[in-house]
Design an enzyme around this catalytic site. Structure first.
Site, PDB file in Angstrom:
ATOM      1  N   SER A  90      -2.235   0.677  -4.376  1.00  0.00           N
ATOM      2  CA  SER A  90      -2.931   1.830  -3.922  1.00  0.00           C
ATOM      3  C   SER A  90      -3.988   2.119  -4.464  1.00  0.00           C
ATOM      4  CB  SER A  90      -2.042   3.007  -3.900  1.00  0.00           C
ATOM      5  OG  SER A  90      -2.490   4.415  -3.424  1.00  0.00           O
ATOM      6  N   ALA A  91      -5.114   2.754  -3.537  1.00  0.00           N
ATOM      7  CA  ALA A  91      -6.295   3.031  -4.330  1.00  0.00           C
ATOM      8  C   ALA A  91      -6.493   4.582  -4.779  1.00  0.00           C
ATOM      9  CB  ALA A  91      -7.358   2.847  -2.977  1.00  0.00           C
TER      10      ALA A  91
ATOM     11  N   LYS B  54     -10.779  -1.749  -1.979  1.00  0.00           N
ATOM     12  CA  LYS B  54     -10.506  -2.442  -0.810  1.00  0.00           C
ATOM     13  C   LYS B  54     -11.675  -2.267   0.086  1.00  0.00           C
ATOM     14  CE  LYS B  54      -5.695  -1.108  -1.316  1.00  0.00           C
ATOM     15  NZ  LYS B  54      -4.524  -0.132  -0.880  1.00  0.00           N
TER      16      LYS B  54
ATOM     17  N   LYS C 208      -9.186   4.960   5.770  1.00  0.00           N
ATOM     18  CA  LYS C 208      -8.040   4.346   5.440  1.00  0.00           C
ATOM     19  C   LYS C 208      -8.022   3.394   4.225  1.00  0.00           C
ATOM     20  CE  LYS C 208      -5.111   5.915   9.088  1.00  0.00           C
ATOM     21  NZ  LYS C 208      -4.269   5.520  10.130  1.00  0.00           N
TER      22      LYS C 208
ATOM     23  N   ASP D 234       0.842  -1.144   0.110  1.00  0.00           N
ATOM     24  CA  ASP D 234       0.144   0.007  -0.167  1.00  0.00           C
ATOM     25  C   ASP D 234       1.130   1.204  -0.170  1.00  0.00           C
ATOM     26  OD1 ASP D 234      -2.154   1.672   0.496  1.00  0.00           O
ATOM     27  OD2 ASP D 234      -1.689   1.900   2.687  1.00  0.00           O
ATOM     28  N   LEU D 235       0.339   2.263  -0.179  1.00  0.00           N
ATOM     29  CA  LEU D 235       1.471   3.636  -0.451  1.00  0.00           C
ATOM     30  C   LEU D 235       1.094   4.631   0.953  1.00  0.00           C
ATOM     31  CD1 LEU D 235       3.065   5.514  -2.039  1.00  0.00           C
ATOM     32  CD2 LEU D 235       1.063   6.724  -3.063  1.00  0.00           C
ATOM     33  N   ASP D 236      -0.237   5.396   0.813  1.00  0.00           N
ATOM     34  CA  ASP D 236      -0.640   6.046   2.026  1.00  0.00           C
ATOM     35  C   ASP D 236      -0.334   5.408   3.510  1.00  0.00           C
ATOM     36  OD1 ASP D 236      -1.156   8.288   0.001  1.00  0.00           O
ATOM     37  OD2 ASP D 236      -2.880   6.999  -0.506  1.00  0.00           O
TER      38      ASP D 236
ATOM     39  N   ILE E  23      -9.774   3.418   1.570  1.00  0.00           N
ATOM     40  CA  ILE E  23     -11.183   3.545   0.769  1.00  0.00           C
ATOM     41  C   ILE E  23     -10.863   4.594  -0.381  1.00  0.00           C
ATOM     42  CG2 ILE E  23     -13.443   4.018   0.953  1.00  0.00           C
ATOM     43  CD1 ILE E  23     -12.635   1.563   2.517  1.00  0.00           C
TER      44      ILE E  23
ATOM     45  N   THR F 163       1.529  10.120   3.803  1.00  0.00           N
ATOM     46  CA  THR F 163       0.282  10.758   3.168  1.00  0.00           C
ATOM     47  C   THR F 163      -1.040  10.648   3.641  1.00  0.00           C
ATOM     48  OG1 THR F 163       0.691   9.286   1.547  1.00  0.00           O
ATOM     49  CG2 THR F 163       1.336  11.392   0.855  1.00  0.00           C
TER      50      THR F 163
ATOM     51  N   ARG G 163     -11.634   7.613  -2.937  1.00  0.00           N
ATOM     52  CA  ARG G 163     -12.068   8.969  -2.980  1.00  0.00           C
ATOM     53  C   ARG G 163     -13.667   8.938  -2.893  1.00  0.00           C
ATOM     54  NH1 ARG G 163      -9.880  12.897  -7.289  1.00  0.00           N
ATOM     55  NH2 ARG G 163      -8.034  11.638  -6.713  1.00  0.00           N
TER      56      ARG G 163
ATOM     57  N   GLU H 296       0.031  -3.054   4.712  1.00  0.00           N
ATOM     58  CA  GLU H 296      -1.011  -2.360   4.791  1.00  0.00           C
ATOM     59  C   GLU H 296      -0.989  -1.561   5.971  1.00  0.00           C
ATOM     60  OE1 GLU H 296      -3.485  -0.875   3.559  1.00  0.00           O
ATOM     61  OE2 GLU H 296      -3.738  -1.668   1.628  1.00  0.00           O
ATOM     62  N   ASP H 297      -1.544  -0.448   6.235  1.00  0.00           N
ATOM     63  CA  ASP H 297      -1.687   0.533   7.347  1.00  0.00           C
ATOM     64  C   ASP H 297      -3.295   0.384   7.614  1.00  0.00           C
ATOM     65  OD1 ASP H 297      -2.106   2.323   5.473  1.00  0.00           O
ATOM     66  OD2 ASP H 297      -2.060   3.871   6.749  1.00  0.00           O
TER      67      ASP H 297
HETATM   68  C1  G6P Z   1      -5.801   5.449  -0.340  1.00  0.00           C
HETATM   69  C2  G6P Z   1      -5.800   6.492   0.894  1.00  0.00           C
HETATM   70  C3  G6P Z   1      -7.160   7.094   1.119  1.00  0.00           C
HETATM   71  C4  G6P Z   1      -7.729   7.922   0.037  1.00  0.00           C
HETATM   72  C5  G6P Z   1      -7.578   6.959  -1.298  1.00  0.00           C
HETATM   73  C6  G6P Z   1      -8.056   7.752  -2.489  1.00  0.00           C
HETATM   74  O1  G6P Z   1      -6.430   4.444  -0.054  1.00  0.00           O
HETATM   75  O2  G6P Z   1      -5.709   5.401   1.909  1.00  0.00           O
HETATM   76  O3  G6P Z   1      -6.972   7.694   2.262  1.00  0.00           O
HETATM   77  O4  G6P Z   1      -8.645   8.433   0.248  1.00  0.00           O
HETATM   78  O5  G6P Z   1      -6.249   6.360  -1.533  1.00  0.00           O
HETATM   79  O6  G6P Z   1      -7.066   8.683  -2.595  1.00  0.00           O
HETATM   80  P1  G6P Z   1      -7.141   9.698  -3.845  1.00  0.00           P
HETATM   81  O7  G6P Z   1      -5.712  10.399  -3.999  1.00  0.00           O
HETATM   82  O8  G6P Z   1      -7.438   8.962  -5.349  1.00  0.00           O
HETATM   83  O9  G6P Z   1      -8.148  10.528  -3.530  1.00  0.00           O
HETATM   84 MG    MG Z   2      -2.656   3.190   3.400  1.00  0.00          MG
END
Ligand code: G6P
Ligand code: MG
Length: 219
Positions: free
Chosen positions: A115-116, A146, A44, A8-10, A46, A16, A48, A170-171
């Site tokens: 990453s989502a 997710k 987290k 996962d990224l964020d 999920i 972030t 946008r 993942e976090d």
């Molecule tokens: C990740 C983060 C979420 C974020 C989602 C969509 O999954 O954990 O917090 O809302 O991505 O990100 P975006 O940059 O596309 O709005």
């Molecule tokens: Mg994350």
């Protein structure tokens, strides 16, 4: 046998997740919805639009906006988020991550990003980490977010490895659920109490150990 890591990224590679929180909180407050860190845990991982839906539900306002207005709200949040992250540099890579990526490559394993976030490419570029990843799953092509396993399964497919040979990192609670539903080994970063479903939990990224993950995976 362990063959690949899917990240996962964020909140895992870089912090972030905090900026997503701050941007959602500002939007929620504009809408007179109180938004806490505790509620944020449910956001987290999920997407946008799904995140926006959840926030409107927290405030009991899910009926108050048209689809067009919801798109505008989500765009507003994203513009704020992009502004918050515009100064990120490689110094924002979380502790322990560069070493973990190096150790994985040294062992000749594959690395993918699941990453989502639609901002994932931009963030990885700002961190100068893009070259470290063999594949970055294009989230715009994913139908279910997710906790559905689709994004992790897609990563395994791109890497041409069986899901059972993959470790997911993942976090997010939704993220760990997605990893487990994909039939992968789940490493969570965060408080132990939040991740009963994970196979291995590290309180911080700094504690992540390739050697330990590999040993535990092979047990
Ligand atoms: C990740 C983060 C979420 C974020 C989602 C969509 O999954 O954990 O917090 O809302 O991505 O990100 P975006 O940059 O596309 O709005
Ligand atoms: Mg994350």
């Amino acid at each position: 046998k362990l063959k690949a890591f899917i990240f996962d990224l964020d909140g895992v590679i870089t912090d972030t997740a905090e900026y997503h929180f701050l941007a959602w909180k500002a939007l929620a407050e504009d809408l007179n919805i109180s938004f806490t860190r505790e509620l944020n845990e449910e956001l987290k991982g999920i997407s946008r639009m799904d995140s926006l839906e959840k926030i409107l539900q927290f405030g009991g306002k899910e009926q108050e906006f048209s689809e067009q207005e919801k798109l505008e709200l989500a765009t507003k949040k994203n513009e704020h988020y992009v502004e918050l992250i515009n100064k990120i540099t490689p110094s924002d890579i979380l502790p322990g991550i560069e070493k973990l990526l190096r150790d994985i490559k040294q062992a000749n394993l594959e690395i993918a990003l699941a990453s989502a976030s639609k901002n994932a490419n931009m963030v990885l570029e700002a961190l100068k980490l893009k070259d470290q990843f063999d594949y970055i799953v294009d989230v715009t092509k994913i139908k279910k977010g997710k906790p559905d396993p689709e994004i992790f399964l897609k990563a395994a497919e791109l890497l041409k490895v069986d899901p059972s040979s993959c470790v997911g990192v993942e976090d997010a609670i939704a993220g760990v659920e997605a990893i487990k539903s994909a039939g992968m080994y789940a490493v969570a970063v965060g408080p132990k109490s939040s991740f009963q479903k994970a196979d291995l939990v590290y309180e911080t990224t700094e504690a992540l150990s390739f050697k330990e993950i590999k040993e535990r995976f092979e047990e």
